[in-house]
Each structure stands twice: as C-alpha cells, then as structure tokens.
Design an enzyme around this catalytic site. Structure first.
Site, PDB file in Angstrom:
ATOM      1  CB  SER A 205      -0.931   0.052   1.206  1.00 40.41           C
ATOM      2  OG  SER A 205      -0.148   0.151   2.374  1.00 40.41           O
TER       3      SER A 205
ATOM      4  CE1 TYR B 239      -4.050  -1.491   1.628  1.00 40.04           C
ATOM      5  CE2 TYR B 239      -3.218  -2.842  -0.175  1.00 40.04           C
ATOM      6  CZ  TYR B 239      -3.320  -2.579   1.169  1.00 40.04           C
ATOM      7  OH  TYR B 239      -2.683  -3.390   2.074  1.00 40.04           O
TER       8      TYR B 239
END
Length: 115
Positions: free
Chosen positions: A25, A58
């Site tokens: 991430s 993300y």
C-alpha cells in the site's frame, strides 16, 4: 456513456518512508487525503517523477498533519525516500456527473500549497 476520469491528485509529494516488509500500500497524511477526496483503501495510481515508475496500490490513512507519504510492501522497491511522486485517483462518471478534478499541490515537506 461512462468514462474513467481523474477524480483528484496529490502533485509532487515527497516519499518520506518505505517499508518492504509491510503488507503493501501507500500511507498518506490524512490531511492530504481529505483535501484530495481520497479515502482509505481507495485504489490509486502512483507516478514516480524521479524514475518514471507507475504503479497501482491502495491507500492507508496516515497521521493527520504528519506529512507522511510511505510506500509499503512491493511498492517500496519502486521509489527511494526523497523521490517526488504524483498520486492520482480516478472515478467512473457519466457525462452529466463529471466535474473537474481536485488538484492538491504540496511542498517538499508535503504541506499543501494554498491556491
């Protein structure tokens, strides 16, 4: 017709940390997330200005006001601390819904530059 359009971006952020052993991430200062209308777990594209790498990952919410931009997991191999990146979010719009993207420009310390 639906189109995938740029919703927002954080422009020229500085990578402040990286952690290869994290599960993956990008961690972003929550203040910048709010200004750019980016939510936790949202898919973003990251463009590294220094080396040309482009990747998707993300978002994880970072401490508000910390200036953190941290690459985690495999993404940590795609930038160095101090590299400048553009973080882009997209949305699917029909022609009636679309509005211009929110652009958040930041300093080298990841502080928002007021318009």
């Amino acid at each position: 017709m639906f189109r995938i359009m740029q919703k927002s971006k954080i422009h020229r952020a500085t990578v402040t940390d990286k952690n290869l052993n994290y599960e993956g991430s990008i961690t972003i200062d929550y203040r910048l997330m709010k200004l750019a209308d980016i939510r936790e777990n949202e898919l973003v594209q990251v463009v590294n200005i220094n080396n040309g790498e482009r990747f998707e990952t993300y978002v994880i919410k970072g401490e508000e006001g910390s200036g953190v931009i941290a690459l985690n997991g495999a993404a940590a191999r795609l930038a160095e601390i101090g590299d400048r990146v553009i973080i882009i979010s997209y949305a699917i719009y029909n022609d009636d819904e679309y509005k211009p993207p929110k652009i958040v420009k930041v300093t080298e310390k990841n502080e928002p530059i007021e318009k």
